[in-house]
Design a protein around this motif. Sequence first.
Motif, PDB file in Angstrom:
ATOM      1  N   VAL A 124       0.834  -1.202   0.000  1.00  0.00           N
ATOM      2  CA  VAL A 124       0.000   0.000   0.000  1.00  0.00           C
ATOM      3  C   VAL A 124       0.871   1.254   0.000  1.00  0.00           C
ATOM      4  N   ALA A 125       1.867   1.280   0.880  1.00  0.00           N
ATOM      5  CA  ALA A 125       2.696   2.476   1.027  1.00  0.00           C
ATOM      6  C   ALA A 125       3.516   2.757  -0.232  1.00  0.00           C
ATOM      7  N   THR A 126       4.068   1.697  -0.830  1.00  0.00           N
ATOM      8  CA  THR A 126       4.857   1.919  -2.054  1.00  0.00           C
ATOM      9  C   THR A 126       3.960   2.334  -3.213  1.00  0.00           C
ATOM     10  N   ALA A 127       2.753   1.790  -3.271  1.00  0.00           N
ATOM     11  CA  ALA A 127       1.819   2.193  -4.324  1.00  0.00           C
ATOM     12  C   ALA A 127       1.512   3.686  -4.205  1.00  0.00           C
ATOM     13  N   ALA A 128       1.303   4.155  -2.978  1.00  0.00           N
ATOM     14  CA  ALA A 128       1.021   5.579  -2.775  1.00  0.00           C
ATOM     15  C   ALA A 128       2.213   6.430  -3.195  1.00  0.00           C
ATOM     16  N   GLU A 129       3.421   5.981  -2.856  1.00  0.00           N
ATOM     17  CA  GLU A 129       4.618   6.746  -3.228  1.00  0.00           C
ATOM     18  C   GLU A 129       4.802   6.793  -4.748  1.00  0.00           C
ATOM     19  N   LEU A 130       4.398   5.728  -5.432  1.00  0.00           N
ATOM     20  CA  LEU A 130       4.529   5.676  -6.886  1.00  0.00           C
ATOM     21  C   LEU A 130       3.355   6.332  -7.606  1.00  0.00           C
ATOM     22  N   GLY A 131       2.381   6.803  -6.839  1.00  0.00           N
ATOM     23  CA  GLY A 131       1.223   7.458  -7.436  1.00  0.00           C
ATOM     24  C   GLY A 131       0.143   6.513  -7.909  1.00  0.00           C
ATOM     25  N   ASP A 132       0.224   5.226  -7.518  1.00  0.00           N
ATOM     26  CA  ASP A 132      -0.780   4.235  -7.914  1.00  0.00           C
ATOM     27  C   ASP A 132      -1.873   4.201  -6.852  1.00  0.00           C
ATOM     28  N   LEU A 133      -2.731   5.191  -6.887  1.00  0.00           N
ATOM     29  CA  LEU A 133      -3.738   5.330  -5.836  1.00  0.00           C
ATOM     30  C   LEU A 133      -4.785   4.230  -5.886  1.00  0.00           C
ATOM     31  N   GLN A 134      -4.986   3.619  -7.044  1.00  0.00           N
ATOM     32  CA  GLN A 134      -5.979   2.555  -7.147  1.00  0.00           C
ATOM     33  C   GLN A 134      -5.622   1.391  -6.234  1.00  0.00           C
ATOM     34  N   VAL A 135      -4.336   0.982  -6.235  1.00  0.00           N
ATOM     35  CA  VAL A 135      -3.882  -0.094  -5.349  1.00  0.00           C
ATOM     36  C   VAL A 135      -4.035   0.333  -3.896  1.00  0.00           C
ATOM     37  N   ALA A 136      -3.616   1.568  -3.592  1.00  0.00           N
ATOM     38  CA  ALA A 136      -3.663   2.038  -2.203  1.00  0.00           C
ATOM     39  C   ALA A 136      -5.094   2.065  -1.676  1.00  0.00           C
ATOM     40  N   ILE A 137      -6.034   2.526  -2.478  1.00  0.00           N
ATOM     41  CA  ILE A 137      -7.413   2.655  -2.010  1.00  0.00           C
ATOM     42  C   ILE A 137      -8.128   1.310  -2.008  1.00  0.00           C
ATOM     43  N   ASP A 138      -7.746   0.404  -2.919  1.00  0.00           N
ATOM     44  CA  ASP A 138      -8.377  -0.922  -2.962  1.00  0.00           C
ATOM     45  C   ASP A 138      -7.898  -1.813  -1.819  1.00  0.00           C
ATOM     46  N   LEU A 139      -6.579  -1.809  -1.564  1.00  0.00           N
ATOM     47  CA  LEU A 139      -6.005  -2.729  -0.588  1.00  0.00           C
ATOM     48  C   LEU A 139      -5.939  -2.153   0.818  1.00  0.00           C
ATOM     49  N   GLY A 140      -5.601  -0.869   0.925  1.00  0.00           N
ATOM     50  CA  GLY A 140      -5.331  -0.281   2.234  1.00  0.00           C
ATOM     51  C   GLY A 140      -6.411  -0.452   3.275  1.00  0.00           C
ATOM     52  N   PRO A 141      -7.658   0.007   3.016  1.00  0.00           N
ATOM     53  CA  PRO A 141      -8.700  -0.083   4.041  1.00  0.00           C
ATOM     54  C   PRO A 141      -9.095  -1.516   4.401  1.00  0.00           C
ATOM     55  N   ARG A 142      -8.782  -2.483   3.531  1.00  0.00           N
ATOM     56  CA  ARG A 142      -9.204  -3.868   3.785  1.00  0.00           C
ATOM     57  C   ARG A 142      -8.222  -4.643   4.669  1.00  0.00           C
TER      58      ARG A 142
END
Length: 407
Positions: free
Chosen positions: A307-325
């Motif tokens: 999640v954290a690396t996705a956010a740093e790379l600007g891949d918000l879809q991964v961060a928002i899909d995986l993070g809260p779950r």
Amino acid sequence: MRGRTHNLTIGERVAWYRYRRGLSQEVLAGLIGRTADWLGKVENNRIELDRLSVIKSLAEVLDVTLGDLLGEPSLLDWTGDSGTATVPALRAALMNYRALGPFSGDLGAEPPTIAALKKQVGALWDAYQESRFGYVTGRLPDLLDRAQAAVDHHDGDDQGHARRLLGLAYQLAATQLTKLGESDLAWIAADRGLAAVRPTGDPLITGSLFRSVGHALHATGRYTEAVRLTEDAAGYLEPHLKHATPALLSVYGTLFLSGSMAAARANDTGTTRTFLAAADHAASQLGADANHLWTAFGPTNVAIHRVATAAELGDLQVAIDLGPRLDTTGLPMERRVRHALEVARAYSSWNRIDDAQTALLDAEQMAPEQVRHHFLSRQLALTWIRRQRGKPSAELVGLAQRLKVLD
């Protein structure tokens, strides 16, 4: 600096330093490969500036430190936990020349038994993972003095044990100092730790200390060097992995997690994926979440870093899909709260501000000191206030005041 811009967003700090350097928006934007329109939106808080790779690029062109733009170091509050001797006392302990060379036997501390020292080191590491930052910072100077006294007093196997514990104490100091934005002191602590452990030749503690070196590199924006450190440290540990203990496997895997963050902040997507895959393999070998040598390593921590690396790379879809779950309730508080900040960032980036504020407030409820000392918390709260068309809610104002970004 701390007193003059503590209530500015990162974008507003960029504008502040740009004026000081005599640069126009067009010139500064061009130097980092962006448009003047983009920079104007950053400086006016219409674009969230939370990716460290971009912030680092701006810091380099402006000839300031990463901490200058992040508003670090932040002042550690006096609390019942911390007392009134915090970072300056720890700085004095790290810069005490009597801890060097032939003078180290004259520190004046009472040498503890190995059992007592091990208990003290473990208690402070546990407190760090509980996000009791003031408590840890206030007690580290005494721990470092006592651990050095043990090294000077004991000999044989006991001295080797004392050196390992001194190394872990320095690692804790480096790790805690990076959380407070004291990157230069963190580097000193990491260097001292490796020097203390080197005579033992212990790959486990040495590998663990490489994490603190990585933290110090991260704190100063030296992401490419942190990637190389990960590769070098992994190469150092690999000959010892044939019959690896769970602790060594955890240290090895955690190195790749730290390296994945460095690679993401260096905008190196391929290396980020490679490091995450290596960490995932180590987690599979470990079999479950664990906390060997305070690594909090296992499948869940690997997912947190996805999640954290996705956010740093600007891949918000991964961060928002995986993070809260992700269910992080089995991990130490420090890991749980750090992930909660990433969830808040992802929600905010998707303009789900109510969800983002809820995530941040929940994190603050769990670990107020940790939230107070992370740039993401301060950036999010102040940006939300700046974007309000009307009067911000009392809840949001209260949060910003507790984070010390609003008077």
